[in-house]
Design a protein around this motif. Sequence first.
Motif, PDB file in Angstrom:
ATOM      1  N   GLU A  30      28.880  27.979  76.836  1.00  3.77           N
ATOM      2  CA  GLU A  30      30.335  27.844  76.837  1.00  3.77           C
ATOM      3  C   GLU A  30      30.952  28.337  78.141  1.00  3.77           C
ATOM      4  O   GLU A  30      31.815  27.664  78.738  1.00  3.77           O
ATOM      5  CB  GLU A  30      30.946  28.604  75.663  1.00  3.77           C
ATOM      6  N   HIS A  55      34.069  18.066  73.281  1.00  2.00           N
ATOM      7  CA  HIS A  55      34.543  18.975  72.239  1.00  2.00           C
ATOM      8  C   HIS A  55      33.468  19.152  71.166  1.00  2.00           C
ATOM      9  O   HIS A  55      33.780  19.393  70.002  1.00  2.00           O
ATOM     10  CB  HIS A  55      35.834  18.442  71.616  1.00  2.00           C
ATOM     11  N   ALA A  56      32.211  19.047  71.586  1.00  2.00           N
ATOM     12  CA  ALA A  56      31.096  19.127  70.642  1.00  2.00           C
ATOM     13  C   ALA A  56      30.737  20.552  70.268  1.00  2.00           C
ATOM     14  O   ALA A  56      29.998  20.782  69.315  1.00  2.00           O
ATOM     15  CB  ALA A  56      29.868  18.422  71.224  1.00  2.00           C
ATOM     16  N   GLY A  57      31.248  21.520  71.027  1.00  2.00           N
ATOM     17  CA  GLY A  57      30.890  22.908  70.782  1.00  2.00           C
ATOM     18  C   GLY A  57      29.651  23.314  71.571  1.00  2.00           C
ATOM     19  O   GLY A  57      29.059  22.505  72.304  1.00  2.00           O
ATOM     20  N   PHE A  58      29.243  24.569  71.403  1.00  2.00           N
ATOM     21  CA  PHE A  58      28.156  25.123  72.208  1.00  2.00           C
ATOM     22  C   PHE A  58      27.198  25.922  71.334  1.00  2.00           C
ATOM     23  O   PHE A  58      27.573  26.455  70.294  1.00  2.00           O
ATOM     24  CB  PHE A  58      28.732  26.026  73.310  1.00  2.00           C
ATOM     25  N   LYS A  59      25.970  26.003  71.779  1.00  2.00           N
ATOM     26  CA  LYS A  59      24.947  26.744  71.032  1.00  2.00           C
ATOM     27  C   LYS A  59      25.081  28.247  71.221  1.00  2.00           C
ATOM     28  O   LYS A  59      24.567  29.024  70.413  1.00  2.00           O
ATOM     29  CB  LYS A  59      23.552  26.262  71.452  1.00  2.00           C
ATOM     30  N   GLY A  83      26.363  21.522  75.909  1.00  2.00           N
ATOM     31  CA  GLY A  83      26.500  22.182  74.619  1.00  2.00           C
ATOM     32  C   GLY A  83      25.778  21.467  73.494  1.00  2.00           C
ATOM     33  O   GLY A  83      24.605  21.127  73.603  1.00  2.00           O
ATOM     34  N   ARG A  84      26.499  21.189  72.405  1.00  2.43           N
ATOM     35  CA  ARG A  84      25.908  20.551  71.227  1.00  2.43           C
ATOM     36  C   ARG A  84      25.980  19.029  71.268  1.00  2.43           C
ATOM     37  O   ARG A  84      25.675  18.361  70.264  1.00  2.43           O
ATOM     38  CB  ARG A  84      26.575  21.074  69.952  1.00  2.43           C
ATOM     39  N   ARG A  85      26.358  18.469  72.399  1.00  5.83           N
ATOM     40  CA  ARG A  85      26.327  17.009  72.515  1.00  5.83           C
ATOM     41  C   ARG A  85      24.910  16.497  72.298  1.00  5.83           C
ATOM     42  O   ARG A  85      23.931  17.168  72.627  1.00  5.83           O
ATOM     43  CB  ARG A  85      26.801  16.568  73.903  1.00  5.83           C
ATOM     44  N   ARG A 127      30.722  36.882  74.456  1.00  4.83           N
ATOM     45  CA  ARG A 127      31.626  35.955  75.136  1.00  4.83           C
ATOM     46  C   ARG A 127      32.418  36.647  76.244  1.00  4.83           C
ATOM     47  O   ARG A 127      32.595  36.095  77.331  1.00  4.83           O
ATOM     48  CB  ARG A 127      32.587  35.305  74.140  1.00  4.83           C
TER      49      ARG A 127
END
Length: 351
Positions: free
Chosen positions: A154, A145-149, A131-133, A94
């Motif tokens: 990100e 706000h689904a997050g990321f793989k 992302g994780r959408r 990151r």
Amino acid sequence: MIFLTGFPGFLGTRLVQALAQRTPDAHFQLLVQPKFETKARLVLQDLGLWDRATLLPGDITQPDLGLGDRYDAVAESITEAYHLAAVYDLSIPREVGWRINVEGTRHVLDLLDDAPQLSVFGYVSTAYVSGRRTGVIREEELTHHAGFKNFYEETKYHAEVLVQERFDTLPTVVFRPGIVVGDSKTGATDKFDGPYFILSALQKLPRYTLMTRIGTGQETVNLVPVDFVIDAMLALSTAEHAGTVFHLTDPQPLTTQQIMKTFTTLLNMKVAYVGVPPAVARGLMNTGPGRALGIAPELIDYFDHAATYDSQHTQSALAGTGIRCPSLRDYAPAMVRFMQAHGGQRAEAMY
């Protein structure tokens, strides 16, 4: 003066060549990492553009881009700009991704804020800022706000947030390509990642073989050839499109199993598939046999993700230009031929 980052990378080189052809009297200022300065000179000579370009050894992670006392003069001369430089590795830490993709983009935006002659700025994002959408992802959508793989997704997301925050002050066009592969006519690429990991793995297996099927195999994977991406960027990088986001994606992408069938048919292989959940597949890629195949575990997440990328804005804007994304089935033969002839000669990463 056209200012560009990301040269002599995969997309950057092709974009400079296309821009030079579009505007024969255009001159370039190319921000180049010092380690690529020699390569950049050779590429410019090969393209016949040595007398039309100035190399600017620099670094987007520095607040002044490493330009030092040249900063103001560069900013004042810019009439058109493109920011492509980024770290694209799915496995990046990151901190590395944030420093290059987010802070690097912030520093480029700061330079362009000081460019009084700027008429258009093309920013290369990625469709995977979603992302994780899941479901249909639309071009005008970003915040979620689904997050990321992974940290690549990100950090590219947060970089695009910065870009969109300056829509009111910079004439920006955002491009979100899918997974970019080689030229649809020649197959040429120097970026043997993504689906090329799969092609490489298939070539290591017997003609008659077993292979894992990740999940149902019915989710789509959005691949786009580099020539479509470049042609679309050139057509859409205009002041009238400022403040617009374009998905440079395949409107009819193939499913994972359709892609595998296309590749295995071209390689004259007969494959029986064993279905496994994505988590199990990731674990298998971390074993000795999995590592021998060379498939990055991070890639698994893209083979069973229920997201589709709407490109209505792009298709409408390109109507009448003759520019459209071809089907993978049409250009896969060129892709496979080039992979067989040149696979393994992967270019050094920009960062």
